[in-house]
Design an enzyme around this catalytic site. Structure first.
Site, short mmCIF file in Angstrom:
data_model
loop_
_atom_site.label_atom_id
_atom_site.label_comp_id
_atom_site.label_asym_id
_atom_site.label_seq_id
_atom_site.Cartn_x
_atom_site.Cartn_y
_atom_site.Cartn_z
N ASP A 67 -9.00 4.49 11.43
CA ASP A 67 -8.11 3.35 11.68
C ASP A 67 -6.80 3.50 10.93
OD1 ASP A 67 -9.84 2.03 13.26
OD2 ASP A 67 -10.50 0.58 11.76
N LYS B 71 -5.52 1.16 15.79
CA LYS B 71 -5.62 -0.23 16.21
C LYS B 71 -4.46 -1.04 15.67
CE LYS B 71 -9.49 -1.65 17.45
NZ LYS B 71 -10.61 -1.91 16.59
N MET C 44 -5.63 -10.92 7.90
CA MET C 44 -4.95 -10.99 9.21
C MET C 44 -4.25 -12.33 9.39
SD MET C 44 -7.91 -9.26 11.57
CE MET C 44 -9.24 -10.26 10.96
N1 SAH Z 1 -12.31 -4.31 6.97
C1 SAH Z 1 -11.11 -4.59 6.26
C2 SAH Z 1 -10.32 -5.72 6.88
C3 SAH Z 1 -9.82 -5.41 8.24
S1 SAH Z 1 -8.85 -6.69 8.94
C4 SAH Z 1 -11.43 -4.87 4.80
O1 SAH Z 1 -12.59 -5.06 4.45
O2 SAH Z 1 -10.52 -4.86 3.99
C5 SAH Z 1 -7.23 -6.18 8.53
C6 SAH Z 1 -6.64 -7.10 7.49
O3 SAH Z 1 -7.12 -6.76 6.21
C7 SAH Z 1 -5.14 -7.04 7.37
O4 SAH Z 1 -4.52 -7.83 8.34
C8 SAH Z 1 -4.93 -7.58 5.98
O5 SAH Z 1 -5.04 -8.97 5.96
C9 SAH Z 1 -6.13 -7.03 5.26
N2 SAH Z 1 -5.81 -5.78 4.55
C10 SAH Z 1 -6.25 -4.55 4.82
N3 SAH Z 1 -5.77 -3.67 3.93
C11 SAH Z 1 -5.02 -4.37 3.07
C12 SAH Z 1 -4.28 -4.05 1.91
N4 SAH Z 1 -4.20 -2.79 1.44
N5 SAH Z 1 -3.65 -5.05 1.24
C13 SAH Z 1 -3.73 -6.31 1.69
N6 SAH Z 1 -4.41 -6.69 2.76
C14 SAH Z 1 -5.05 -5.73 3.45
#
Ligand code: SAH
Length: 545
Positions: free
Chosen positions: A57, A79, A201
């Site tokens: 991803d 994605k 998100m």
């Molecule tokens: N599975 C992932 C989340 C996926 S949804 C997890 O457990 O982290 C994607 C969302 O995750 C983004 O829109 C954002 O809100 C958050 N996200 C992912 N990476 C991030 C990061 N490095 N810093 C802040 N938010 C993050």
């Protein structure tokens, strides 16, 4: 479609391959962690290192892809919002196809695969097709982005519960019919559910989320934070209140991905911020030394918050004609002094000695002089303690240190690089020594790395480090006339010799280490990077503090 799949699954000629023990190879759904590539788990890394196919991803750290075996098929599931490289259906199909073809498949997902990662859907799909799977949990951004902003999601006496929600489903404003879209009940439940609320998100619907929460009874002056690209060197943290954060984020143009954290714990950041305050935070540093030597510097840079980019501009190789070195190694004990001018010289000479079936005893009565602590350490690792290690490493100082030991009439063996300047040998001869100077290794252009070179050319490097003259020469060769790429970076050199080579090649040297060691170089980088920050405070979008 699912009927189809069921038929396939129950087909008597099940094609899916099995290992020697008759066990089918599973698909690994692996959490890549929140961004910092070091935050993948040991199990996740192991699966990645065995993978034939990696479906990854956008939010999985790109650096992790290098951990896959050379030749592994890397598939971008891309994605990214608005850029659906592969739809979810297609991803499911790709995973199944490769697994059924007997390949070791890793599905690499940002954060944790089961926290808004659609890992559950993919696992269900594999289950439907009778393909075994393993889940390797990951460090979720919901907790890690907060941690890297200095915000503990729970804290004794302040927050005893945590809710992680998607901001994606919050609707903005009234719908066409004028009715409020988000169910007030839903907001009330969320608002009351926990002391700390984390929304993933949510950047695009910040207004709806924060208004919904305030309407449902969370105080408008409750602290809130947005952490963008948490755990990475691009991390930006915006702190405000529930009532103001949406407007501030809009004003600063803060873009996804970011986690919204709401709750009293956010105030702890005032005391606990630790990441952006690291001395080299955010500095993108090009490391030009050999691959073998780079790791120490790279690890140190990373620990200080920098982003090291490895570009091995040079490589050390055995000399073409080994006879002179062999002859010198055969007569080590006949010398009064053996002088190693670099770590590479130690490696080359001692490895060759071992290849000749001999060991440290070959030095017998000879005294050993080294230039630089890394050279001393490398020799010590091989069981030889240096008798003389001058405190400063310029040719003049080393010469003076040896002369002070009395070199008149003494036999001195210099084990050096093929391209080493003759000064030290000349000086010792002038002081009456009988000097044999031998090239223990050759310095050549390294294999470099294309992506790092491209990053440099595109202005994606803040500091270029030169740890020897040959790193200067060979980087310029690799740049092949594109030296202007260095105009917008700081150039840092380990000492006057490297600096002189850089200046002679028309480069400007911005930083020179006072002590000509890796520690000295890092100290100089820290001083300059810290100073740069105080002169021009970081005012990047979203940086509120
Ligand atoms: N599975 C992932 C989340 C996926 S949804 C997890 O457990 O982290 C994607 C969302 O995750 C983004 O829109 C954002 O809100 C958050 N996200 C992912 N990476 C991030 C990061 N490095 N810093 C802040 N938010 C993050």
């Amino acid at each position: 479609m699912s009927e189809n799949l069921t038929r396939e699954m129950t087909s008597p000629s099940d094609p899916s391959p099995r290992d020697a023990a008759g066990v089918r190879s599973p698909v690994y759904l692996v959490g890549a962690g929140p961004g910092d590539p070091e935050l993948i788990t040991v199990a996740g890394l192991a699966a990645l290192r065995r993978a034939d196919v990696v479906v990854y991803d956008r939010l999985a750290a790109p650096a992790l892809l290098r951990e896959a075996p050379v030749g592994a098929l890397l598939i971008d599931a891309g994605k990214a919002p608005g850029a659906h490289t592969l739809g979810q259906e297609a991803i499911n199909r790709v995973l199944a196809e490769h697994a059924l073809a007997g390949r070791a498949v890793v599905r690499l997902k940002g954060g944790d695969p089961f926290v808004f990662g659609r890992g559950g859907e993919e696992a269900l799909h594999l289950r439907e097709r009778g393909i075994p799977f393993r889940i390797v949990p990951g460090v979720t951004s919901a907790i890690a982005a907060a941690a890297f902003a200095g915000i503990p999601v729970t804290h004794r006496g302040i927050a005893g519960s945590l809710l992680i929600a998607t901001g994606h489903e919050a609707e903005d404003g009234p719908d066409e019919a004028g009715a409020t879209r988000a169910s007030p009940l839903q907001w009330e439940a969320i608002a009351r559910a926990a002391d700390t609320l984390v929304f993933l998100m949510g950047v695009e619907r910040l207004g709806a989320i924060t208004e919904g929460l305030v309407r449902a009874g969370r105080p408008a002056n409750e602290p809130a934070a947005l952490v963008r690209w948490g755990t990475t060197p691009e991390q930006v943290v915006l702190t405000a209140t529930l009532g103001t954060i949406a407007a501030e984020a809009r004003e600063q143009g803060l873009r996804p991905p970011a986690a919204l954290i709401v709750g009293k714990v956010v105030a702890l950041r005032g005391q606990l911020a630790w990441f952006e305050t690291l001395p080299l935070f955010g500095a993108r540093v090009l490391v030009t030394r050999t691959r073998e030597q780079a790791s120490g510097l790279v690890a140190r840079l990373r620990a200080l918050g920098a982003v090291p980019l490895e570009f091995p501009a040079i490589a050390c190789t055995p000399v073409d004609d080994i006879t002179a070195l062999d002859a010198a190694l055969a007569t080590l004990a006949d010398h009064d002094w053996v002088v190693f001018t670099s770590q590479n010289g130690v490696t080359a000479a001692i490895d060759r000695l071992a290849a000749l079936g001999r060991d440290a005893r070959a030095f017998a009565g000879a005294r050993v002089c080294v230039i630089g602590p890394a050279t001393a350490a490398s020799l010590a690792e091989r069981g030889i303690r240096a008798d003389l290690a001058p405190a400063t490493f310029t040719t003049r100082d080393v010469l003076a240190a040896l002369v002070a030991e009395g070199v008149q009439g003494k036999r001195i063996l210099l084990l050096r690089a093929d391209i080493a300047p003759p000064d030290l040998g000349d000086g010792l001869r002038a002081a009456g020594a009988d000097v044999t100077s031998i090239a223990a290794y050759e310095t050549r252009g390294g294999e470099g790395r294309r992506p790092e070179l491209a990053t440099l050319m595109e202005g994606g490097v803040d500091i270029v480090t030169f740890t020897s003259s040959s790193t200067v020469t060979h980087l310029l060769q690799a740049l092949d006339g594109e030296a202007p790429a260095l105009n917008n970076t700081l150039i840092a050199s380990i000492g006057p010799v490297s600096s002189a080579t850089a200046r002679a090649a028309g480069l400007r040297v911005d930083i020179e280490a006072e002590t000509h060691t890796i520690d000295g170089l890092i100290a100089a980088l820290v001083a300059v990077w810290g100073d740069r920050d105080s002169r021009s405070p970081v005012t990047a979008a979203g940086q509120s503090e």
